[in-house]
Enzyme design. Structure first.
Site, PDB file in Angstrom:
ATOM      1  CD  GLU A 260      72.754  72.331  85.647  1.00  0.00           C
ATOM      2  OE1 GLU A 260      73.043  71.417  84.857  1.00  0.00           O
ATOM      3  OE2 GLU A 260      71.609  72.800  85.759  1.00  0.00           O
ATOM      4  CB  CYS A 294      79.622  68.625  82.271  1.00  0.00           C
ATOM      5  SG  CYS A 294      78.829  70.069  81.525  1.00  0.00           S
TER       6      CYS A 294
END
Ligand code: NAD
Length: 530
Positions: A260, A294
């Site tokens: 990720e 993010c």
């Protein structure tokens, strides 16, 4: 850190935290000094775990994994439910530690225990559906005597390497599905935020009394690399730069990875959007957690008729934000930057844009200390030659561009090496049509960031934002290996395909396959399908 009590110090009071390094295989690395980013003061010292200590920790939890797996889905949910209750009962303590080591405001920190409690229930109540044994109907009459089953068995030990922006969500949020699947877990938190996670892991051991299948190790890249070497599956969350190194290291032992990585999320504002909602969403999606998400809104493309109004509303909303270290009596909206390295990147991107002709309508620079803060910043007159529109900024900064129409917005939104998530604001049906064409793993229509709390659907990056995903069925299945069982229900002494190869049997299977599959035969026999 194995077996060490962790007490987060109060601001200005440095606490020594012992890791396992002293006990086994002393590390050559210096202990980590943890700072409170809101004040710049040291709050704890953390000993670094050596590669040998990492290997020993993994071996220890590995020895207990079979019993954990044998408890079954309900038995494991029972223990994870105790973790959920502990997190909810001890929220204030957990949030205090997290605020100390991240410099977050309380409202941002409070998302973490809430998300984890919800996730424990989500996977606990759905694991049977997602990873329970499957029964499959054979596709061919030739397999009529067989019973087909798929069982899902965990990778025995899952290693989790996590970043500093959400120290619990991005560590325990992956441990929960892995443990619910039956794996033992060892986590290496970020060297910037080692305390909150260690506190929860110690509670699992001492206060909850959970089985010895969850631990953490402390350190930097050497410790992380040793974890990659020792485990059976690596879940990594962090920058794409480090993700590449982790994947290369895992390749040496053929260890599967799920990555990720970073993002550069676009927001598209169509001319028919509710501009108040869009501007408020952009302010929150861009500045929440000081933009250190993010999935933060980093770049905004606004159709020309809506541009001026949107920019005015956004600037006004950002102008109302209160920044600083907050407490119960004096709440703030935007907290500190957690890593000084990141603050330097944010400043570099903003300076680069300003030097190339961008204007800061609000903000634009670092705040004078104490503490590490960057002003909430809205940049206009930006373009894709600037770092702030191409590289991950990961700070409280948004760049806004005027576009002619949705086609230009889409072209620019998709002009990125990242593809994590994004958002589109506008009349619902039109916005949905545009949203379906954004190249990313998750997209919100008329909202921002919320997809992360929709655990029902997968969340993972396209392009260089990652490999694999979390949430939904794939978010737990990835921690399992499938084992197909082909079980003979009834049979004679031998199968027609076995020895001896008599003239009659030779080619029998071939003839049967032809009979069952050839197109013209199928048509003649009235069998449907290609
Ligand atoms: P980072 O890549 O610098 O570090 C992440 C982790 O990797 C840390 O624990 C670090 O100690 C460890 N590490 C560093 N070098 C290593 C090596 N060679 N081998 C093994 N481990 C190593 O990232 P960061 O600065 O902590 O976090 C910010 C980044 O994380 C941003 O790019 C952000 O977008 C990304 N992120 C992604 C998601 C997501 O879900 N996609 C979520 C949050 C953050």
């Amino acid at each position: 850190m194995k077996g060490a009590p962790v007490e987060s110090g109060t601001a200005g009071t440095s606490t020594e935290v012992n890791g396992a390094a002293g006990a086994a295989g002393a590390s050559v690395e210096e202990p980590i000094e943890v700072l409170n980013p809101a004040t710049g003061e040291p709050i704890a010292t953390v000993a670094v775990d050596s590669p040998q200590a990492v290997a020993e920790t993994v071996a220890r939890v590995r020895a207990n994994q079979a019993d954990w797996e044998a408890m079954g889905i309900e038995g494991r949910y029972h223990w994870l439910g105790k973790l959920r209750d502990w997190l909810l009962d001890n929220q204030d303590r957990v949030l205090d530690t997290m605020q100390l080591e991240t410099g977050k405001v309380r409202a941002d920190a409070s998302n973490e225990p809430a998300y984890l409690a919800d996730l424990i229930n989500f996977y606990g109540t759905r694991a049977s559906k997602f990873i329970g044994e499957e029964s499959v109907r054979p596709h061919s009459a030739l397999l009529a005597s067989k019973k087909l089953r798929i069982q899902y068995r965990p990778h025995p030990v899952v290693g989790i390497i996590s970043p500093w922006n959400f120290p619990l969500i991005l560590a325990l949020g992956d441990a929960i599905p892995a443990m619910q699947a039956g794996a033992a877990v060892v986590i290496k938190p970020s060297e910037f935020t080692p305390l909150g996670l260690a506190e929860v892991v110690n509670a699992w051991k001492r206060e909850i009394g959970g089985p010895d299948v969850l631990d953490c190790v402390q350190g930097l890249s050497e410790t992380g690399g040793a974890l990659v070497d020792a485990v059976d599956f690596i879940q990594f969350t962090g920058s794409d730069r480090t993700g590449r190194k982790v994947m290369a290291r895992a390749a040496e032992t053929l260890t599967p990875v799920s990555l990720e990585l970073g993002g550069k999320d676009p927001m598209i504002v169509l001319s028919d959007a509710d501009l108040d909602r869009a501007a408020n969403a952009a302010a929150w999606g861009g500045m929440m957690n000081s933009g250190q998400i993010c999935m933060s809104v980093e770049r905004i493309y606004v159709e020309e008729p809506a541009y001026d109004d949107f920019v005015a509303k956004l600037t006004a909303e950002v102008g109302r934000l209160r920044q600083g270290a907050d407490d119960a009596a004096n709440p703030k909206d935007v907290g500190a930057m957690t890593s000084p390295r990141q603050t330097a990147i944010v400043a570099d991107h903003v300076d680069d844009a300003l030097a190339s002709g961008a204007r800061a309508l609000i903000g634009g620079k670092r705040v004078e200390g104490p503490g590490d803060y960057f002003e909430p910043t809205v940049l206009v007159d930006v373009d894709h030659s600037m770092k702030v529109m191409r590289e991950e900024t990961f700070g409280p900064v948004v760049g806004v561009m005027k576009v002619n129409d949705s086609e230009e917005a889409l072209r620019l939104a998709n002009d990125s090496r990242y593809g994590l998530s994004g958002s589109v604001f506008g009349e619902r049906e039109r916005a949905e049509r545009v949203a379906r064409r954004v190249e990313c793993g998750a997209i919100n229509v008329n909202d921002v960031l919320v997809n992360y709390f929709a655990s029902d659907v997968p969340m993972g990056g396209w392009k260089q934002s990652g490999i694999g995903c979390r949430h939904g069925e794939p978010g737990i299945k990835k921690y399992c290996r499938s084992e197909s069982l082909v079980i003979t229900r009834f049979a004679g002494k031998r199968e027609p395909t076995w020895y001896p190869y008599t003239r009659g049997r030779r080619g029998l299977v071939g003839r049967l396959v032809q009979l069952l599959n050839a197109r013209d035969l199928k048509r003649r026999l009235g069998i449907r399908g290609s």
